[in-house]
Design an enzyme around this catalytic site. Structure first.
Site, PDB file in Angstrom:
ATOM      1  N   GLY A   1       0.786  -1.240   0.000  1.00  0.00           N
ATOM      2  CA  GLY A   1       0.000   0.000   0.000  1.00  0.00           C
ATOM      3  C   GLY A   1       0.812   1.280   0.000  1.00  0.00           C
ATOM      4  N   SER A   2       2.045   1.239  -0.538  1.00  0.00           N
ATOM      5  CA  SER A   2       2.816   2.495  -0.564  1.00  0.00           C
ATOM      6  C   SER A   2       2.198   3.487  -1.546  1.00  0.00           C
ATOM      7  CB  SER A   2       4.289   2.244  -0.883  1.00  0.00           C
ATOM      8  OG  SER A   2       4.463   1.872  -2.222  1.00  0.00           O
ATOM      9  N   ASN A   3       1.638   2.995  -2.637  1.00  0.00           N
ATOM     10  CA  ASN A   3       0.946   3.911  -3.558  1.00  0.00           C
ATOM     11  C   ASN A   3      -0.309   4.468  -2.913  1.00  0.00           C
ATOM     12  OD1 ASN A   3       2.132   4.205  -6.418  1.00  0.00           O
ATOM     13  ND2 ASN A   3       2.491   2.060  -5.890  1.00  0.00           N
TER      14      ASN A   3
ATOM     15  N   MET B   1      -3.582  -7.069  -7.024  1.00  0.00           N
ATOM     16  CA  MET B   1      -3.031  -8.206  -7.753  1.00  0.00           C
ATOM     17  C   MET B   1      -4.125  -9.208  -8.115  1.00  0.00           C
ATOM     18  SD  MET B   1      -0.211  -7.164  -8.291  1.00  0.00           S
ATOM     19  CE  MET B   1       1.457  -6.663  -7.923  1.00  0.00           C
ATOM     20  N   ARG B   2      -5.117  -8.677  -8.811  1.00  0.00           N
ATOM     21  CA  ARG B   2      -6.228  -9.513  -9.218  1.00  0.00           C
ATOM     22  C   ARG B   2      -6.772  -8.895 -10.498  1.00  0.00           C
ATOM     23  NH1 ARG B   2     -10.211 -12.898  -7.147  1.00  0.00           N
ATOM     24  NH2 ARG B   2     -12.237 -12.344  -8.010  1.00  0.00           N
ATOM     25  N   LEU B   3      -7.037  -9.742 -11.485  1.00  0.00           N
ATOM     26  CA  LEU B   3      -7.564  -9.210 -12.743  1.00  0.00           C
ATOM     27  C   LEU B   3      -9.017  -8.830 -12.542  1.00  0.00           C
ATOM     28  CD1 LEU B   3      -6.187 -11.628 -15.496  1.00  0.00           C
ATOM     29  CD2 LEU B   3      -5.536  -9.249 -15.052  1.00  0.00           C
TER      30      LEU B   3
ATOM     31  N   ASN C   1      -4.889   2.334 -13.445  1.00  0.00           N
ATOM     32  CA  ASN C   1      -3.966   1.364 -12.861  1.00  0.00           C
ATOM     33  C   ASN C   1      -2.550   1.909 -12.951  1.00  0.00           C
ATOM     34  OD1 ASN C   1      -3.079  -1.164 -11.779  1.00  0.00           O
ATOM     35  ND2 ASN C   1      -2.473  -1.810 -13.830  1.00  0.00           N
TER      36      ASN C   1
ATOM     37  N   HIS D   1       1.501   0.522 -13.203  1.00  0.00           N
ATOM     38  CA  HIS D   1       2.320  -0.666 -13.452  1.00  0.00           C
ATOM     39  C   HIS D   1       3.799  -0.261 -13.415  1.00  0.00           C
ATOM     40  CE1 HIS D   1       3.266  -4.665 -14.766  1.00  0.00           C
ATOM     41  NE2 HIS D   1       4.123  -4.134 -15.623  1.00  0.00           N
TER      42      HIS D   1
END
Ligand code: GAR
Length: 202
Positions: A11-13, A89-91, A106, A108
């Protein structure tokens, strides 16, 4: 404008986003933090900041679509306008992408379309790339594929390790993600095909 952050891990973002909301550099309201991982430190960060959290256990749902349908019910209840994926981390399902078309962002940790997937930093490093970076993009039906909003790049130094590179990329992420979110909140992102253009401030 109300938004939700989806996060699965550290959760740093999310923290950078919380800090930007507090500082007023993001003017949207961060109303909900969602996780598919009960133990995600991101949930604790949200709770510490007084933000409502929601954990939904994927094991309780037969399909990704049924999971996302349930999520959507919660998001509608909270009157969420747009979604920010931050280490989620889930589509997301095609149903979800359609429900929130052009309203899901998102981040990346590579220069897309290079090094998609779960391990963008390590993949660029071990491939021997000389330059890498981070990308904020809209989410579409394909993984790490949607229209690019912002990117920033750095050189990979010979002295770099995966750890030092990770630190550098996170710094980029924590700078460009709040910026991209604010551009979205201000309605300054327009699309031409898959090109995203940033409208100047009036
Ligand atoms: C970030 O580096 C983000 O770009 C990456 O997960 C990390 C989460 O860190 N996301 C992906 O790789 C998505 N394909 P954080 O939990 O500290 O924000």
């Amino acid at each position: 404008m109300k938004f939700a952050v989806f996060a699965s891990g550290h959760g740093s973002n999310l923290q950078a986003i919380i800090d930007a909301v507090k500082a007023g550099t993001i003017t949207g309201e961060l109303a909900l933090v969602v996780s598919n991982n009960r133990k995600a430190p991101a949930l604790k960060r949200a709770q510490d900041a007084g933000i409502k959290t929601l954990f939904l256990n994927p094991q309780d749902y037969a399909t990704p679509t049924s999971y996302d349908r349930q999520l959507t019910i919660h998001l509608k209840q909270e009157q969420i306008d747009f979604i920010v994926l931050a280490g989620y981390m889930r589509l997301v399902s095609a149903f979800f992408v359609k429900t929130y078309a052009r309203k899901i962002l998102n981040i990346h940790p590579s220069l897309l379309p290079s090094f998609k997937g779960l391990d963008g930093i390590k993949d660029a490093f071990t491939y021997g790339a000389k330059v890498t970076g981070a990308t904020v993009h809209f989410v579409d039906e394909k993984m790490d594929h949607g229209p690019i909003i912002l990117q920033d790049a750095i050189k990979i130094a010979e002295s770099d390790t995966i750890e030092t590179l990770t630190e550098k990329i996170h710094k980029i992420e924590h700078r460009i993600y709040p910026k991209a979110i604010q551009l979205f909140v201000e309605g300054r992102l327009t699309m031409k095909g898959r090109r995203v253009e940033i409208v100047e401030k009036p």
